[in-house]
Each structure stands twice: as C-alpha cells, then as structure tokens.
Write an enzyme that holds these catalytic residues in place. Structure first.
Site, short mmCIF file in Angstrom:
data_model
loop_
_atom_site.label_atom_id
_atom_site.label_comp_id
_atom_site.label_asym_id
_atom_site.label_seq_id
_atom_site.Cartn_x
_atom_site.Cartn_y
_atom_site.Cartn_z
N ARG A 224 0.84 -1.19 0.00
CA ARG A 224 0.00 0.00 0.00
C ARG A 224 0.88 1.24 0.00
NH1 ARG A 224 -3.19 -2.86 -1.63
NH2 ARG A 224 -5.27 -3.41 -0.84
N HIS A 272 -0.63 0.26 -10.09
CA HIS A 272 -1.36 -0.65 -9.20
C HIS A 272 -1.93 -1.84 -9.99
CE1 HIS A 272 -3.65 -0.69 -5.12
NE2 HIS A 272 -3.35 -1.93 -5.51
#
Length: 309
Positions: A224, A272
């Site tokens: 993250r 991502h």
C-alpha cells in the site's frame, strides 16, 4: 435482502454479471443508483465513500473486492458489529509472484536503464547480477508473501522474510518481531513490502528503516502507498544509499501528474497492476459468504478487525 456494490471509479458491470450468473435471483443494487437502504444486508466494495455504510441499518457483511481491506477498516464510521471479509484467490497470488519476480529481474539485469538508453540511442553495458548471488527480503508472510517467496526460491534467489509474529516458510530464512528487524534488513539487497496496512505498519518504509538496508539496496512496494514515506525514499535514493525503487502503489491514485516520482530516473512506476482481482475467479467465494450470512453460518476469509487483516 439485497446486495450493494460500491466501487467508485470502477465499472461494476463484470461483478454484477458474475454474481447474477453464480446466484440467479440475487437482488443487486449498484451505488449510487436509487435503492432502499434497509434492504441491504451484504455489501461488496472497493474504496467506498467514507461514512457511507452507517446509512445501512441492517448491514451485516462488507466484502472487499480484493485481498486488501484497509480501504474498509480505515473508515472510522464503520457500523459496529458488521463483519468484513477479504478475497483469497490462487490467481491473485500467482499473479503477484510473477510480478515481483519480473521487477526483481528487471533490477538485477538493469532492464529499466536499457529502456531509457534506447530512447536516447545510447549504447551502454552494465555488469548484471545473478539470482544465485542476490538476497531478497520480503516484509510480510501472509498468503501473498508466501507466494512471492516460493516464486523467488524456485528461480534460485536467496530469500529472507520478516513478519510481525513467528512464521515458517520452506527454503526461506524467517525473522520476526522488532528485535529481529535490523538483522533481516541488513541482509536484504532487494526489499519487497507485502505487509498489510495497519496502524503499526503505516509509514514503516522510512529513512530509519532504509538506513538499516545495505548500501545500494533496491526497494519494491506492492502493498500500500501509505507504507511509504515518499520524501524519505527520494532522499535515500538521491544520496546514493538506495539504488532505486519499483513502486506499484501510491498514497494518491492515480499518481498526480506533478508528482516527482514520474520524472525520477531511478524510480520505476506501474499503476497498481501487480495483482488485480478477476470477478469470475472469486465470485464463488463472495456468493458462498452471502449464503453463509443468510444461514447465520461462519464466514470464509473473515478479517480480524482488531489486527487489520
């Protein structure tokens, strides 16, 4: 009894079709279309608007569309007593292993630099490293961390791993707890972050941690964006202590056009995409948990909210 799908910025149509095919007759609403909030007992979501679920008095389960649940648990207005689940999927784990392996190979063979050199028409050769002479350190030994470790060891890398609590992984030297973190880091030529995002792991990738890595170490973050203190990474790369970084996750996504990471010659950016949930691959476990909720049976892949994963 209804299911609510909440996925701002993502097209939910594949999820709707997958659920309808798997569970004919399921009543599905897609936020923000008009619906009766009292009907909804099960929500399927990714990055819901903060505070949204407090408006659903009969909500029992919030299911994440992916393996991560920090986007749910970070909502301070989450209804008390609601259960949270995550996705566990062989496809996701395999894809993550492939991606990390590709980034590690990209680094030790300097492919990132050759790509830039081609655009400049520069003929320059670098002395590459071999897997057998490279030690990769993995932070986080959950399902994804284990998959990455297995992929790397099968490709002849030396692999160490660190986790909050003591764990074992075949052919991997395992460290755990704060007392063993420095020893783990000083032996990690490439550091891969696969930690869950919790209060304890926020900002863990900072200058103090980087300073414990050997000079010339490389950082890969596929967990993250909030794990990383961005200006600390830039400073440690610019000082020469770190050789560079591969980043797939960011504090703000999409990454703003003005962000300095875009132009940094030693930072490799991907949007991502290391491991992306495919609805048809995981819809079975979502529908199964919906049925379990209706029958008041234990849920699969239930998250321990106090731990954050």
């Amino acid at each position: 009894m209804s299911v609510l799908i909440v996925s701002p910025g993502r097209d939910p149509e594949e999820w709707v079709k997958a659920l309808e095919n798997r569970h004919p007759g399921m009543n599905i609403y897609v936020y923000p279309e008009e619906h009766d909030t009292e009907e909804v007992e099960f929500a399927l979501t990714w990055n819901h608007p903060r505070g949204l679920f407090k408006n659903y008095p009969n909500l029992k389960v919030i299911a994440s569309m992916g393996a991560g649940v920090d986007h749910i648990l970070s909502d301070s207005a989450l209804p008390e007593g609601v259960k949270v689940t995550k996705v566990v999927d062989d496809t996701l784990t395999e894809d993550m292993g492939d991606f990390v392996l590709s980034q590690v190979m990209n680094h030790i063979r300097d492919l990132h630099y050759y790509s830039k050199a081609q655009r400049k028409k520069e003929w320059e050769q670098f002395q590459y490293k071999r897997p057998q002479n490279t030690t990769v350190g993995i932070m986080g030994l959950g399902v994804l961390g284990n998959a990455v470790a297995g992929k790397l060891t099968k490709n002849f890398f030396k692999v160490n791993a660190w986790s909050r609590t003591e764990k074992e992984c075949e052919d991997v030297k395992c460290y755990h707890g704060k007392d063993q973190l420095e020893e783990f880091l000083k032996n990690s030529q490439i550091l891969v972050c696969l930690l869950p995002l919790t209060e304890d792991t926020k900002n863990i990738l900072n200058s103090d941690l980087f300073d414990m890595l050997p000079e010339g170490a490389y950082v890969i973050n596929v967990a993250r964006g909030e794990h990383l203190v961005e200006h600390d990474l830039m400073e440690m790369i610019d000082s020469g202590h770190l050789s560079g970084a591969s980043l797939d996750v960011f504090r703000e996504e999409p990454l703003p056009e003005e962000h300095p990471f875009w132009e940094h010659p030693k930072i490799n950016i991907t949007p991502h995409i290391a491991s992306v949930t495919k609805p048809e691959s995981v819809v079975g476990q979502i529908a199964d948990n919906y049925d379990r909720m209706k029958e008041d049976e234990p849920l699969e892949n239930k998250v321990e909210k106090d731990k954050g994963y």
